[in-house]
Design an enzyme around this catalytic site. Sequence first.
Site, short mmCIF file in Angstrom:
data_model
loop_
_atom_site.label_atom_id
_atom_site.label_comp_id
_atom_site.label_asym_id
_atom_site.label_seq_id
_atom_site.Cartn_x
_atom_site.Cartn_y
_atom_site.Cartn_z
N GLN C 210 -18.53 -9.27 38.68
CA GLN C 210 -17.09 -9.50 38.93
C GLN C 210 -16.36 -8.25 38.47
O GLN C 210 -15.99 -8.14 37.30
CB GLN C 210 -16.63 -10.76 38.20
CG GLN C 210 -17.39 -12.02 38.60
CD GLN C 210 -17.05 -12.52 40.00
OE1 GLN C 210 -15.88 -12.64 40.36
NE2 GLN C 210 -18.08 -12.80 40.80
N ARG C 230 -10.16 -12.53 37.50
CA ARG C 230 -10.14 -11.21 38.14
C ARG C 230 -10.91 -11.26 39.46
O ARG C 230 -11.67 -12.19 39.73
CB ARG C 230 -10.75 -10.18 37.20
CG ARG C 230 -12.23 -10.35 36.91
CD ARG C 230 -12.71 -9.25 35.95
NE ARG C 230 -14.13 -9.26 35.72
CZ ARG C 230 -14.74 -9.87 34.70
NH1 ARG C 230 -14.03 -10.56 33.82
NH2 ARG C 230 -16.05 -9.80 34.55
N ALA C 251 -8.22 -18.55 41.31
CA ALA C 251 -9.58 -18.03 41.40
C ALA C 251 -9.60 -16.56 41.79
O ALA C 251 -8.56 -15.97 42.09
CB ALA C 251 -10.39 -18.86 42.38
N HIS C 252 -10.77 -16.00 41.82
CA HIS C 252 -10.90 -14.57 42.10
C HIS C 252 -10.46 -14.21 43.51
O HIS C 252 -10.65 -14.96 44.45
CB HIS C 252 -12.33 -14.08 41.85
CG HIS C 252 -13.43 -14.82 42.52
ND1 HIS C 252 -14.74 -14.52 42.32
CD2 HIS C 252 -13.41 -15.85 43.39
CE1 HIS C 252 -15.48 -15.32 43.04
NE2 HIS C 252 -14.71 -16.14 43.69
N ASN C 253 -9.82 -13.06 43.60
CA ASN C 253 -9.41 -12.48 44.88
C ASN C 253 -8.29 -13.23 45.58
O ASN C 253 -7.98 -12.93 46.74
CB ASN C 253 -10.61 -12.32 45.83
CG ASN C 253 -11.60 -11.30 45.29
OD1 ASN C 253 -12.52 -11.65 44.58
ND2 ASN C 253 -11.37 -10.04 45.60
#
Lengths: 341, 341, 341
Positions: C210, C230, C251-253
Amino acid sequence: MVTDQRFFRRNGPYPLGEIAKRLGAGLSAGASAELMIEDIAALDAAVPGEISLFSDVKLLESCRKSRASAIITSRKLAEVVATETPLLLVDDARYAFALVGHLFHPDPPLEPGVHKAASIDPSAEIGEGSQIDAGAVISAGAKLGARCHIGPNAVIARGVVLGDDCHIGSNSSISHAVIGARVRIASNVVIGGPGFGFVASPKGALRLAQIGRVIVGDGVEMGSNCTIDRGAMGDTIIGNGTMFDNAVHIAHNVQIGRFCMIAGQIGIAGSAVIGDFVVMGGQVGVSDHIHVGRAARLAAKSGVIKDVAAGESVGGYPAVPLRQWHRQTILLRKLLGKKEV
Amino acid sequence: MVTDQRFFRRNGPYPLGEIAKRLGAGLSAGASAELMIEDIAALDAAVPGEISLFSDVKLLESCRKSRASAIITSRKLAEVVATETPLLLVDDARYAFALVGHLFHPDPPLEPGVHKAASIDPSAEIGEGSQIDAGAVISAGAKLGARCHIGPNAVIARGVVLGDDCHIGSNSSISHAVIGARVRIASNVVIGGPGFGFVASPKGALRLAQIGRVIVGDGVEMGSNCTIDRGAMGDTIIGNGTMFDNAVHIAHNVQIGRFCMIAGQIGIAGSAVIGDFVVMGGQVGVSDHIHVGRAARLAAKSGVIKDVAAGESVGGYPAVPLRQWHRQTILLRKLLGKKEV
Amino acid sequence: MVTDQRFFRRNGPYPLGEIAKRLGAGLSAGASAELMIEDIAALDAAVPGEISLFSDVKLLESCRKSRASAIITSRKLAEVVATETPLLLVDDARYAFALVGHLFHPDPPLEPGVHKAASIDPSAEIGEGSQIDAGAVISAGAKLGARCHIGPNAVIARGVVLGDDCHIGSNSSISHAVIGARVRIASNVVIGGPGFGFVASPKGALRLAQIGRVIVGDGVEMGSNCTIDRGAMGDTIIGNGTMFDNAVHIAHNVQIGRFCMIAGQIGIAGSAVIGDFVVMGGQVGVSDHIHVGRAARLAAKSGVIKDVAAGESVGGYPAVPLRQWHRQTILLRKLLGKKEV
């Protein structure tokens, strides 16, 4: 993409041939084993010098347009894409790409030692090579394995046991727990809090003594702000290799099997039993004492109030077999279309 | 079951006769008052020397097979089970068992004093017999009652008032709050954060000044990672004896009555008013300004967007009377059975 | 209402004329510009000396009965209420009242300096006029702008960048993040944790590296216990002026636009894209890779599994256009009324 060096160290560069060797991958015709690769990136974001992943035929155009210097893919997709970009040919492209990600971006190395602003009880045992950060508190009788990392301001309460190679994130609170090896806990997680078990009494609700533990298997990972209560009598148990996203709530005496995937904001009520390989989408709720069988799948936001058989997929509130839930949704739409309400 | 001494102290052993005396319990025929009891355990898990609970006729077989040396039960169930195991006969077996649990496993005694790694503002007042752990921060003007326990790295902000015998768990953040006596807050809880109240402005949303408080009654308990916002104008109020499970979110100006049971991951939006003795299942959502009457029951995962009358039970999304929700579920199943969709 | 001086400083008093001047407000006939105003309060709670707000005709009776010494309202409502209480006449009464709130109750002034119990890495840069509280940890390479406030026991990890005038609440954990100016993060928030992204492997799930960041725009505010992961590759992005209530999980992205309102306990799954000015009610869930268009509105507790067009309102689980959801609810009620089930 170039990873931000303020946050991530980067190993390498590595010659493409060395990457291929580590993966057991084949090189496409004409690909040079000497080509130097500096980082990983997504197809769209890659710049020359980077290696990318092509594992989904829907991304065919992205793959053809990618500026990546090399691409990891399967032999089958390699035929489809018909590119001149050097390819690494593997059986499982996503897994191979994950391995390459860790090759370039391994976890940061530990800086063994105890920060002077940490508070360690003299009776605590700390394994060799561990890193204890500023403000961390490690209480009496705690036993940490080798190479553990306790983040800033994390609290390891009395008697807690951690296996080797565990990571406890900043501001997490761990108590009443026996934790396996290679367990990674993110920040602001609470393990070992008191369960929500009460009896009525003349003076209002009286909490039952919560005298069980939390047992966490090897290789478990938990996201930020999870809460895992200890057992009331007996233990709350998390099986090896089970993964939690953020803000998951596990009540007392829950038993979760091995290799489950528990998405964000899920709540599992007291004494539920979850089999191995179960997959749950975000915001699922599971009622107390429910059994969810091996490899069952619970759709996001389901409210599970009945047992779920092994291998079954359910969804909805209350949760029903997945196909039934989809048919309900379609039925309601059709009924609305037919009549004015 | 033998409780894990790394985490739990155990008082005792106690002769059965003394336990009976403390409970006001009768002894079954032939039971020896001298029998020494060492711990509590569930019927299935008990080993000789332990006392267990039989309060549910469904567990009759477990009761008969139990290795417990003594069992607490009601006079009525005692007739059903017809065992030779010594019995303690009481009116309310679950309550009696809870009392015995606390007899063997009282809260760990405080270790009065201030840890050298705690930061206490000189103007803070700390009541006699309190324990302040490592890394705790107690700010200017805070006033703690007698025998309070502030866990490691907990933060008590400016002016906060705690009554006697409060426990604030590790890594919790308490501000803008006046808290009663015997309040137990688990770890990583936030009390007193700013409410989510905004007005549109030429520069985007502008937060309204959040100048109210959180008032917490006596005997309230909160699980890990709860968030209780302070009032915008006026106060957020939690009545005496109300219990919160983990990860509950209470918005600004909510008023919750006395002796409510608020399960995990519930969210109550701004200015909602919840009566006394209300019971809510996990993941319930209550809209802003809703009134929920005394002793109402909200089924797990309900989305409550209309007022709920006293004593009413509701469920579903949007929530409807519980019987109506069950009938909806049945109706949908039947409709699907009748037609192909 | 008189605000509790233990928690809130109060500026003033101010003459009514000065308040009017700051707001560009008109005074009603006969109102004295010399009238001294000491605080703000709601209509029902106001005592003499306080100024209140009348912006909702439903509160007409409260307005007439209010003991407030002055009331902010619109010219139109001023005609309706026909009171002798001095009025401040403005175009946008709620906004004007918000400004007056901050006039009396500005954020507490910083107390610049580093508490002796904070741990600051020598390589960290801390902007002029910043306040670093007890137990705060600021790691290598972190860069804080001017006038930042880092609360007690907050952790700023390696390389994190904060713009000017940021506030990070107690016990929050910030890592892998580049944060704009005037960002206010409440307590126990986690920014920059690892995303929930895995591939199957022979040894169970393997987390993908990540290696992205969290980018937070100017003027963003987050409530307590939020978690913002991240990016996996690439970044998680929060646009300028977007506001989060408590316990939100991103959540990520995920990419969130500007000036969105994200209510409590919402979860947004990986790679979802949310446009500007989107408003989401509490406990909404948005599936991964979903697009939600500009100014869309998602009703509380919706489960969004399909893209939502700009300006659209949706509700339900699965979410459908809002009107359709309401018709579903009515339909079910009618069907139950017609047949015995």
